[in-house]
Design a protein around this motif. Sequence first.
Motif, PDB file in Angstrom:
ATOM      1  N   PRO A  79      17.101  28.488  35.778  1.00 60.22           N
ATOM      2  CA  PRO A  79      18.561  28.310  35.717  1.00 60.22           C
ATOM      3  C   PRO A  79      19.306  28.946  36.885  1.00 60.22           C
ATOM      4  O   PRO A  79      20.457  28.611  37.143  1.00 60.22           O
ATOM      5  N   ARG A  80      18.659  29.855  37.615  1.00 56.68           N
ATOM      6  CA  ARG A  80      19.302  30.523  38.747  1.00 56.68           C
ATOM      7  C   ARG A  80      18.841  29.970  40.094  1.00 56.68           C
ATOM      8  O   ARG A  80      19.156  30.540  41.139  1.00 56.68           O
ATOM      9  N   TYR A  81      18.113  28.877  40.069  1.00 53.66           N
ATOM     10  CA  TYR A  81      17.561  28.302  41.300  1.00 53.66           C
ATOM     11  C   TYR A  81      18.648  28.069  42.344  1.00 53.66           C
ATOM     12  O   TYR A  81      18.516  28.463  43.507  1.00 53.66           O
ATOM     13  N   ALA A  82      19.744  27.412  41.963  1.00 49.33           N
ATOM     14  CA  ALA A  82      20.793  27.029  42.918  1.00 49.33           C
ATOM     15  C   ALA A  82      21.648  28.205  43.355  1.00 49.33           C
ATOM     16  O   ALA A  82      22.488  28.053  44.246  1.00 49.33           O
ATOM     17  N   GLU A  83      21.452  29.380  42.756  1.00 46.70           N
ATOM     18  CA  GLU A  83      22.235  30.543  43.152  1.00 46.70           C
ATOM     19  C   GLU A  83      21.740  31.146  44.465  1.00 46.70           C
ATOM     20  O   GLU A  83      22.386  32.034  45.024  1.00 46.70           O
ATOM     21  N   ASN A  84      20.593  30.667  44.943  1.00 50.23           N
ATOM     22  CA  ASN A  84      20.090  31.097  46.252  1.00 50.23           C
ATOM     23  C   ASN A  84      20.464  30.020  47.279  1.00 50.23           C
ATOM     24  O   ASN A  84      20.149  28.845  47.087  1.00 50.23           O
ATOM     25  N   PRO A  85      21.136  30.380  48.369  1.00 47.88           N
ATOM     26  CA  PRO A  85      21.637  29.360  49.307  1.00 47.88           C
ATOM     27  C   PRO A  85      20.539  28.558  49.996  1.00 47.88           C
ATOM     28  O   PRO A  85      20.745  27.394  50.335  1.00 47.88           O
ATOM     29  N   GLY A 508      23.870  34.332  43.876  1.00 50.92           N
ATOM     30  CA  GLY A 508      24.600  34.386  42.617  1.00 50.92           C
ATOM     31  C   GLY A 508      25.623  33.269  42.540  1.00 50.92           C
ATOM     32  O   GLY A 508      25.815  32.492  43.476  1.00 50.92           O
ATOM     33  N   SER A 509      26.279  33.200  41.387  1.00 52.05           N
ATOM     34  CA  SER A 509      27.349  32.225  41.164  1.00 52.05           C
ATOM     35  C   SER A 509      28.580  33.004  40.733  1.00 52.05           C
ATOM     36  O   SER A 509      28.652  33.482  39.601  1.00 52.05           O
ATOM     37  N   LYS A 510      29.518  33.170  41.641  1.00 55.68           N
ATOM     38  CA  LYS A 510      30.685  34.020  41.379  1.00 55.68           C
ATOM     39  C   LYS A 510      31.771  33.238  40.653  1.00 55.68           C
ATOM     40  O   LYS A 510      32.215  32.177  41.108  1.00 55.68           O
ATOM     41  N   TRP A 511      32.211  33.796  39.517  1.00 59.08           N
ATOM     42  CA  TRP A 511      33.321  33.232  38.736  1.00 59.08           C
ATOM     43  C   TRP A 511      34.423  34.287  38.624  1.00 59.08           C
ATOM     44  O   TRP A 511      34.140  35.443  38.286  1.00 59.08           O
ATOM     45  N   ILE A 512      35.647  33.880  38.883  1.00 59.54           N
ATOM     46  CA  ILE A 512      36.783  34.772  38.665  1.00 59.54           C
ATOM     47  C   ILE A 512      37.881  34.034  37.913  1.00 59.54           C
ATOM     48  O   ILE A 512      37.924  32.792  37.905  1.00 59.54           O
ATOM     49  N   GLY A 513      38.751  34.805  37.277  1.00 59.86           N
ATOM     50  CA  GLY A 513      39.924  34.247  36.613  1.00 59.86           C
ATOM     51  C   GLY A 513      41.158  34.973  37.113  1.00 59.86           C
ATOM     52  O   GLY A 513      41.351  36.158  36.797  1.00 59.86           O
ATOM     53  N   ASN A 514      41.974  34.304  37.917  1.00 60.11           N
ATOM     54  CA  ASN A 514      43.182  34.916  38.459  1.00 60.11           C
ATOM     55  C   ASN A 514      44.374  34.685  37.531  1.00 60.11           C
ATOM     56  O   ASN A 514      44.598  33.558  37.073  1.00 60.11           O
ATOM     57  N   LYS A 515      45.130  35.722  37.294  1.00 64.08           N
ATOM     58  CA  LYS A 515      46.389  35.606  36.560  1.00 64.08           C
ATOM     59  C   LYS A 515      47.469  36.201  37.448  1.00 64.08           C
ATOM     60  O   LYS A 515      47.528  37.415  37.678  1.00 64.08           O
ATOM     61  N   TRP A 516      48.323  35.327  37.989  1.00 65.07           N
ATOM     62  CA  TRP A 516      49.394  35.793  38.860  1.00 65.07           C
ATOM     63  C   TRP A 516      50.659  36.016  38.043  1.00 65.07           C
ATOM     64  O   TRP A 516      51.082  35.146  37.267  1.00 65.07           O
ATOM     65  N   ILE A 517      51.252  37.184  38.239  1.00 64.09           N
ATOM     66  CA  ILE A 517      52.446  37.581  37.491  1.00 64.09           C
ATOM     67  C   ILE A 517      53.650  37.425  38.406  1.00 64.09           C
ATOM     68  O   ILE A 517      53.630  37.857  39.567  1.00 64.09           O
ATOM     69  N   ARG A 518      54.681  36.771  37.895  1.00 65.11           N
ATOM     70  CA  ARG A 518      55.876  36.478  38.691  1.00 65.11           C
ATOM     71  C   ARG A 518      56.925  37.588  38.568  1.00 65.11           C
ATOM     72  O   ARG A 518      56.910  38.400  37.648  1.00 65.11           O
ATOM     73  N   GLU A 519      57.876  37.575  39.522  1.00 64.90           N
ATOM     74  CA  GLU A 519      58.955  38.578  39.549  1.00 64.90           C
ATOM     75  C   GLU A 519      59.873  38.466  38.337  1.00 64.90           C
ATOM     76  O   GLU A 519      60.343  39.478  37.798  1.00 64.90           O
ATOM     77  N   GLY A 520      60.128  37.224  37.922  1.00 62.22           N
ATOM     78  CA  GLY A 520      61.058  37.005  36.817  1.00 62.22           C
ATOM     79  C   GLY A 520      60.628  37.742  35.555  1.00 62.22           C
ATOM     80  O   GLY A 520      59.482  37.626  35.118  1.00 62.22           O
ATOM     81  N   GLY A 521      61.534  38.494  34.964  1.00 59.01           N
ATOM     82  CA  GLY A 521      61.241  39.216  33.725  1.00 59.01           C
ATOM     83  C   GLY A 521      60.696  40.620  33.938  1.00 59.01           C
ATOM     84  O   GLY A 521      60.390  41.318  32.968  1.00 59.01           O
ATOM     85  N   GLN A 522      60.569  41.069  35.201  1.00 55.59           N
ATOM     86  CA  GLN A 522      59.962  42.381  35.467  1.00 55.59           C
ATOM     87  C   GLN A 522      61.010  43.427  35.858  1.00 55.59           C
ATOM     88  O   GLN A 522      60.648  44.525  36.292  1.00 55.59           O
ATOM     89  N   MET A 523      62.313  43.098  35.690  1.00 54.04           N
ATOM     90  CA  MET A 523      63.356  44.009  36.170  1.00 54.04           C
ATOM     91  C   MET A 523      63.293  45.391  35.526  1.00 54.04           C
ATOM     92  O   MET A 523      63.537  46.409  36.175  1.00 54.04           O
ATOM     93  N   LEU A 524      62.972  45.449  34.230  1.00 55.65           N
ATOM     94  CA  LEU A 524      62.875  46.733  33.544  1.00 55.65           C
ATOM     95  C   LEU A 524      61.500  47.362  33.730  1.00 55.65           C
ATOM     96  O   LEU A 524      61.369  48.590  33.778  1.00 55.65           O
TER      97      LEU A 524
END
Length: 532
Positions: A79-85, A508-524
């Motif tokens: 299952p990791r065969y393709a993780e080697n370039p 390897g096979s790198k997976w990430i999950g990005n969550k970008w937080i916006r300016e709106g609603g962060q005043m306090l």
Amino acid sequence: MIFLWNISIVCCLLFHIIHGEIFTSVYKLSILANEEGKLLRAFKKYIATQIRDQRSISLELQRLLNDLESAVTDSSQNPRYAENPINSFHLLGRFIYKWPVVYSNILCAECRLDDAALYLNTTYQIVSMNIVHWPGEYDVKASAQALLRLRTFYYFNIDKAINGILFDEQCQPLNPSQVLKIIRIAIDSNLLNEAKLWCEALLRILPFTSYQDENINDLAINRFLAAIYNQAGMHKKAAGVLLELTQSGYSEVDQEYEFYKNSINETDEKQNIALVAEEYDNHYKQLCRENRKSPREYSKLYCYSSVTSIPYYNAKVEIANLQPKILVFHDVISETEASYLRQEGSKKFTRSTVVRTGNYRTVADSIRISQTAWLYDGPGIAEKTTHRVGLLTGLATKSSPRFSNTEAYQIVNYGIGGMYHPHHDAFEKPLWGPPNKNDPLELIGTGDRIATWMFYLNDVKVGGATVFPNVNARVPVKKGSAAFWYNLLPSGENDHRVLHAGCPVVIGSKWIGNKWIREGGQMLQRPCDLNP
């Protein structure tokens, strides 16, 4: 049962597949490796049927079966065969150069097709549907370029790589023909120093290989080496390489030698191959290889337990950089949650893009090798993990149809040697400026990306770190962790110190999950301040 097929039907079966950029996702390459096992089983069944029925089998088909059997058995069962370039380079090459030859020999025009041949064709069609995009020549070229890129980043031993060892991990050895293809692609890409290094390695290894090809020998490789020196403006060196070969009896060698010798201009003669930008070592590449902070800088970094608004829920936090603050939160996403984000993301993958400065349009670019999917928060795991991001950062992270605090999850899987060159996440479209017309409806009027939260959804064996060249910081990939930093200064201006990059993934096979937080609603949560 035997059928006679018309050439137009065969062509339709063989060439209807849409080509895609499979090299940009190791996940998709892993699917390709698994599906290849089905092709091998169908091919072996066809050969066994021909033997049973005492039908002749061409020498070419026998050779192809011998070439494919061992490699494909490994690729489909590991299952990791393709993780080697290097394995991925082999895999793509088989789909482009070997499997089409199998089918053209069996499903040829005016061929008599028995049940075994029809089964092979049916398997081919099923595999084609499962992989969606059939690899193209572009994928093979890109996989070779990935190997060249990885060499310039991590300085792996070329001799060992050719012999099937990359960073102490076993992989399929490269035969001389494949090495020459890498050399040609290096020359076409103007990576002449890399081409020279691979040429020299091939010359060292060739006497010990059992590979048989009358066109690949010391003479042919030295002609390549001389051509590289000549292209680099080192005409005397080029002529010197061929000098001892002028007595070999090949007129082409004599002609090339005379050409190089007559091109020598002592005042213009280059002493070394000039490196191009991709070959230069720099701080970004050095950070990808190792930590670069001094012991004094490290002594100021520490870990702590961070409290949240829930009394019994604390977080394990590591400070990766003090100013600007770059944090790593450990054990903040479970395997079940990470698996869900990976699985849901894999259903929607498309080639990752970058945002062009000025017009803010998104385009595919070689500076980013990965595939991306967007997952909106809904009842369940995505919403739950977004709420957790808010608890841990203290920022507002509620999703809503209008004026949402956060963007949808960006799920990313990197490709062969996948990376993202140094970049900023902020668009420089502040909250007080005109709305960004390219934003989706729920984000219009929410300002810029004030902060980035990056989940690491799995482990990577070698490479793939997130680095910050301007502040000498490095965050290695660790499953279950997340990196967090502010993209904007308290004044709302872009913080150029958090320029960051995703280092090329080696194994390897790198997976990430990005969550970008916006300016709106962060005043306090993060009040504005004129003093950065």
